[in-house]
Design a protein around this motif. Structure first.
Motif: not given
Length: 312
Positions: A108-116
């Motif tokens: 899987l790609d994995g979850p989107r991670v935010s800049p923070a």
């Protein structure tokens, strides 16, 4: 202060199963299911822990699967720190088809991670001084490739030796940032980096040395699959043939190789000896079922009869 810190920005729970045969539309019954904490840096930390190194794993994780990841890391007896993300940690699935002997990998790609969240992760890394900082694995959605260069700057500021094992734009960004002590591309990744055919040994040696001579890395360890591995440094190229073991699963072989190389170098051993340990660990990993990695006992057993690596 741990001797070695590993960073996994896109960790996973690795599920490995066996099935008799895989067919479309049918329910595929599986058995011997194994759950292990995964992602490059976590796998490297598991290997280093098995070998007796002082290591701490830092990873981004979230959701109920993130909690399960922490539980699995604890079961592996690895010291760790998880940085929170709002997304759920991914689950990868590898299925071994008994009838054909083939492995099917669903990643899987994995979850989107935010800049923070990335900033919090980098702060966590900067807070843990170490001698070796290992960034290993893929990047999840939302994370720019330039983060690999930023990790290198954190390593340089703390005096740590920066070790990189990733691919694509992230790998190029890490090398462009400079200060990489050791990089571990696969043969395909090496070819992509230099933009030339590296199908023969002479071309492989030249490509690895090109990365060293242009200052992109102090050492380049290239895993060659059934042909073993090579290690390039300013002293030249060393090669080690693969060891004859029964292949039960290829999952984690590269991480086992890298973990053993770092373990050896951290003990002050020579590049030749580090390469020998790495090849022994890779062989130990592929002789294990599923997502199980090498054990110190198996690595030492395979390393003992191996002659020192010889110059290419």
């Amino acid at each position: 202060m741990p001797d070695i810190v590993t960073l996994t920005i896109n960790p996973a729970i690795d599920l490995w199963s066996e099935a008799e045969v895989i067919r479309p539309t049918h329910k595929i019954r599986t058995w011997n299911d194994l759950y292990d904490p995964g992602g490059g840096g976590i796998n490297v930390a598991r290997v280093l822990t098995n070998l007796g190194a002082d290591v701490e794993a830092i990873a981004i994780a979230g959701g109920v699967t993130g909690a399960l990841l922490g539980e699995l890391i604890e079961e592996a007896r690895v010291r760790y720190r998880l940085v929170h993300t709002d997304g759920r940690t991914r689950i990868n699935h590898v299925v071994f088809e008994r009838r054909s002997g083939a492995e099917y990998r669903f990643v899987l790609d994995g979850p989107r991670v935010s800049p923070a969240e990335i900033e919090a992760c980098l702060r966590a890394v900067a807070e843990v001084p170490c001698r070796y900082l290992v960034a290993s694995g893929s990047l999840p959605p939302g994370v720019p490739a330039t983060v690999m260069a930023e990790i290198g700057r954190i390593a340089a500021a703390s005096g740590a030796r920066y070790v990189v094992d990733t691919s694509g734009e992230a790998l190029r960004a890490a090398l462009a940032g400079g200060g990489v002590h050791l990089v571990k591309p696969s043969l395909g990744e090496l070819q992509e980096l230099v933009g030339e055919d590296v199908s023969d040994p002479a071309a492989q040696d030249a490509a690895a040395m090109q990365l060293v001579e242009t200052g992109r890395a102090d050492m380049v360890a290239v895993t060659l699959g059934p042909d073993g591995a090579l290690l390039a440094s300013r002293d030249g190229v060393l090669r080690k043939a693969a060891l004859p073991v029964e292949v039960r699963s290829t999952v984690g072989a590269g991480d086992s190789f890298l973990g053993a190389v770092i373990w050896s170098l951290a003990r002050g051993e020579s590049p030749a000896e580090a390469l020998a340990w790495g090849v022994a660990a890779g062989a130990a990993a592929i002789s294990q079922p599923g997502t199980k990695l090498c054990t110190r006992e198996n690595v030492e057993r395979l390393h003992a009869p191996v002659r020192p690596a010889t110059p290419s």
